[in-house]
Design an enzyme around this catalytic site. Structure first.
Site, PDB file in Angstrom:
ATOM      1  N   ARG A 120      15.975  -5.206  12.210  1.00  0.00           N
ATOM      2  CA  ARG A 120      15.955  -6.441  11.985  1.00  0.00           C
ATOM      3  C   ARG A 120      15.329  -7.243  13.280  1.00  0.00           C
ATOM      4  O   ARG A 120      16.107  -7.163  14.306  1.00  0.00           O
ATOM      5  CB  ARG A 120      16.921  -7.245  11.259  1.00  0.00           C
ATOM      6  CG  ARG A 120      17.055  -6.920   9.553  1.00  0.00           C
ATOM      7  CD  ARG A 120      16.004  -7.834   8.887  1.00  0.00           C
ATOM      8  NE  ARG A 120      15.882  -7.509   7.596  1.00  0.00           N
ATOM      9  CZ  ARG A 120      14.815  -6.565   7.070  1.00  0.00           C
ATOM     10  NH1 ARG A 120      14.011  -5.836   7.813  1.00  0.00           N
ATOM     11  NH2 ARG A 120      14.835  -6.342   5.755  1.00  0.00           N
TER      12      ARG A 120
ATOM     13  N   GLU B  13       8.725 -14.166  11.860  1.00  0.00           N
ATOM     14  CA  GLU B  13       7.591 -13.103  11.159  1.00  0.00           C
ATOM     15  C   GLU B  13       6.687 -14.136  10.394  1.00  0.00           C
ATOM     16  O   GLU B  13       7.411 -15.225   9.433  1.00  0.00           O
ATOM     17  CB  GLU B  13       8.257 -12.107  10.426  1.00  0.00           C
ATOM     18  CG  GLU B  13       8.792 -11.060  11.649  1.00  0.00           C
ATOM     19  CD  GLU B  13       9.116  -9.724  10.937  1.00  0.00           C
ATOM     20  OE1 GLU B  13       8.739  -9.536   9.514  1.00  0.00           O
ATOM     21  OE2 GLU B  13       9.712  -8.933  11.666  1.00  0.00           O
TER      22      GLU B  13
ATOM     23  N   HIS C  58       5.798  -5.056  11.964  1.00  0.00           N
ATOM     24  CA  HIS C  58       6.764  -4.600  10.626  1.00  0.00           C
ATOM     25  C   HIS C  58       6.329  -3.812   9.775  1.00  0.00           C
ATOM     26  O   HIS C  58       5.993  -3.797   8.507  1.00  0.00           O
ATOM     27  CB  HIS C  58       7.132  -5.932  10.105  1.00  0.00           C
ATOM     28  CG  HIS C  58       8.459  -5.897   9.308  1.00  0.00           C
ATOM     29  ND1 HIS C  58       9.408  -6.810   9.017  1.00  0.00           N
ATOM     30  CD2 HIS C  58       9.136  -4.854   8.803  1.00  0.00           C
ATOM     31  CE1 HIS C  58      10.317  -6.758   8.174  1.00  0.00           C
ATOM     32  NE2 HIS C  58      10.432  -5.153   8.387  1.00  0.00           N
TER      33      HIS C  58
END
Length: 304
Positions: free
Chosen positions: A233, A262, A280
């Site tokens: 994370r 993000e 990601h």
């Protein structure tokens, strides 16, 4: 009347079909703005999201018929669980859907950083033929520190052990017996681990305790030339201070797949050659997406 399910992000067709086979009415509405989601949610019995959709107290307040929130992934940190619980709404996830993909991506970043693979690839695409500039280091015999020995951390430990790495870890929730079974030496504090590691990888949820868990003091305590990896994370590493230590060479490479905000289009690391950045994608494999779709469909159906 058929129960209605709102899907706000892409999930595998297998998941959608599993819901429809059970007679549920499934509406896929992608890229809803927060105010659009609040407007859309009232008639739905269930909602399925991934990581981009934020289920806020405002969304939950507007959800007149909602009985269950499904997260097609491992964590639920984009869902206000307290607000949902207060309203009697179930929150579920797909806890094992992408753990193999995440562990493999972690190993990919470790290897890429150790062997300067992205830089060498860019050099070749630029028409160059450099070899000594990309001298790397082997994983064999190096010490890997794993922060968090949960599902993904365990898989990383298994794979790193196959490369002949020495494994150490910090996880206050892991028993000594389990760590020994994984071939990992467990330490009682973060400070004990930092000076020992050639490579560091984190596999932790984002909480008040883990946000900026690694900052200037922690980077200063690390071994010279350490490589740090994060596929868990964003925000566990303080990126601003990390960039300073990368620039100084104290941290030889930083390999990140996740970011505090993000999508992330810019950070101090973006301009640094020794920063390996992916958008990601640790969980973005065909297999993980199919598992997530199937698992969350089963969980939502069971909840309904």
């Amino acid at each position: 009347m058929a129960k209605r399910v709102l899907v706000t992000e892409r999930i595998a067709d297998e998941g959608l079909e599993a819901l429809k086979r059970r007679g549920l009415e499934v509406d896929v509405r992608l890229d809803l703005a927060p105010e659009q989601l609040i407007e859309a949610i009232p008639p739905y019995d269930a909602i399925i999201v991934r990581s981009a959709t934020r289920i806020t107290p405002e969304v939950i307040d507007a959800a007149e018929n909602l009985k269950i929130i499904g997260r097609a992934g491992v964590t639920v940190d984009n869902i206000n669980v307290d607000a949902a619980t207060a309203k009697g709404i179930i929150v579920c996830n797909a806890p094992t859907s992408n753990i193999v993909s995440a562990a493999e991506h972690t190993m990919g970043l470790l290897l890429a950083a150790a062997r300067n693979i992205p830089q060498a690839n860019a050099s070749m695409h630029a028409g160059e033929w450099e070899r000594s500039a990309f001298t790397g280091t082997e994983l064999l015999g190096k010490t890997l520190a794993i922060f968090g020995l949960g599902r993904v951390g365990e898989l990383v430990a298994q794979r790193a052990r196959a490369f002949g790495m020495k494994l150490i870890a910090y996880d206050p929730y892991c028993s000594l017996e389990r760590a020994e079974h994984l071939g990992v030496r467990l330490y009682d504090s973060v400070d004990e681990v930092l000076p020992l590691a050639d490579f560091i990888t984190v596999h932790l949820p984002k909480t008040a305790e883990t946000t900026h868990m690694f900052g200037p003091d922690q980077y200063a305590a690390m071994k010279e030339g350490v490589v740090v990896v994060n596929t868990a994370r964003g925000g566990i590493y303080d990126v601003d201070s990390l960039a300073d230590f990368v620039a100084a060479g104290k941290v030889r490479a930083a390999a990140l797949d996740v970011y505090e905000d993000e999508p992330c289009h810019g950070s101090p690391l973006h301009a640094m050659e020794s920063a390996l950045l992916t958008p990601h994608i640790a969980a973005v494999t065909h297999e993980a997406q199919a598992r997530a779709g199937r698992q969350i469909a089963e969980a939502v159906w069971a909840g309904l």
